[in-house]
Design a protein around this motif. Structure first.
Motif: not given
Length: 342
Positions: A294, A297-298, A336-337, A290-291, A339-340
């Motif tokens: 993230q 995406m980031r 998801f976005l 999951f990290k 909580s990014l």
């Protein structure tokens, strides 16, 4: 921490109050789900089976509405209701509404009807406009909707109940019966293909399977071209600049790990307009995976969503019951976005 109600729940509550403002006596109906409907309404001496459907997409999707209407008829008959009504948040063109009312012998109320009947209370009308983010171009002229939908309905007993869609339940049962691990990899892949084509028959095109990358070594399971017909697919195209989406099928016994996410991330190419992957896997992703999602995406604007068995069955049941499974994908992406981390 303060948490607002989901939009579908807010819409359902608002529909209840609009109906009550128009002389309905409303009570929740149990059981819900396959054998129930949202409200038992009483108008005069007649009992109504009332189902409420919230869709993120403003324009009506006929196949979903027909599935929902069939369930109103069948569950209304089982519940002893004399009349039936399906209330939707989308815009239903008048011509389509008339065809559906003739086919199912129930009433249909869309956002245009709701706006009309919410006008008895300025506060209700304002709340409805705010909740649905009303677009004047989508709301039809109210002049042809002066007759209340509950005045157009015939008894739902007049016609034979139409068959309800059961394919979602059948596919979910197949999923539960499919073993996890390498030996059932091919069986799981075939099932995933059937699931995707049932859930998104008009949203995706191409369906290129097992496409190899230029080096001839790496491969992904499916790549599809997106048709931006709903809020979720439009979001991918317009905001993530992804005209294509990759689907991967991982029939692992446990949760996928960081390495599997890293491999998927390498398939995503910004210049190839391919920045989104949806991974179907049995038990979801572990914390490190999951990290990694993230970070992708980031740092690179690449969105990877993981859909486990529970979520997949939920989407199958949504489609079966006339709800839009892409709304669930939108919720996954939204959560998801939101909580990014930085």
């Amino acid at each position: 921490m303060f948490k607002t109600k989901p939009t579908w729940e807010q819409f359902e509550d608002l529909v209840r109050r609009i109906l009550e403002a128009n002389n309905f006596r409303i009570q929740s109906h149990l059981p819900r789900g396959d054998s129930g409907f949202d409200f038992l309404g009483i108008l005069g001496n007649e009992q109504w089976a009332i189902e409420v459907k919230y869709y993120r997409t403003a324009r009506a999707r006929p196949s979903l509405i027909e599935s929902a209407a069939a369930r109103v008829v069948n569950n209304g008959l089982r519940g002893g209701a004399k009349k039936g009504m399906l209330v939707i948040s989308s815009v239903l063109p008048t011509e389509m509404r008339l065809v559906l009312e003739d086919k199912f012998s129930i009433s249909f109320a869309d956002r245009t009807d709701l706006r009309n009947y919410a006008s008895v209370s300025p506060a209700l009308a304002e709340e409805l406009d705010s909740l649905l983010e009303a677009d004047p171009d989508l709301v039809r002229d109210l002049s042809d909707r002066k007759e209340a939908p509950w005045n157009r309905s015939r008894s739902i007993n007049e016609r034979q109940a139409p068959p309800s869609d059961t394919k979602g339940t059948e596919l979910c049962t197949r999923l539960k019966d499919t073993k996890r691990g390498k030996q059932a990899w091919s069986q799981y892949e075939e099932l995933c293909i059937d699931v995707l084509k049932y859930l998104f028959p008009n949203d995706l095109q191409g369906w290129h399977a097992q496409k190899r990358t230029d080096d001839g070594v790496s491969r992904y399971d499916f790549v599809c071209r997106v048709r931006p017909m709903t809020e979720f697919w439009s979001f991918l195209v317009e905001h993530l600049n992804s005209r294509y989406v990759i689907f991967e099928f991982k029939n692992y016994v446990g949760k996928i790990k960081q390495g599997q996410v890293l491999t998927t991330e390498k398939y995503l190419l910004e210049r190839g307009l391919r920045k989104v992957a949806i991974v179907l896997t049995r038990a979801g992703a572990d914390k490190n995976a999951f990290k990694m999602m993230q970070g992708a995406m980031r740092e690179y604007g690449k969105l990877i969503l993981v859909v486990d068995d529970k979520s997949l069955c939920r989407m199958l049941h949504m489609k079966e019951q006339g709800e839009d499974p892409t709304d669930y994908l939108f919720e996954l992406a939204d959560d998801f976005l939101l909580s990014l981390p930085r």
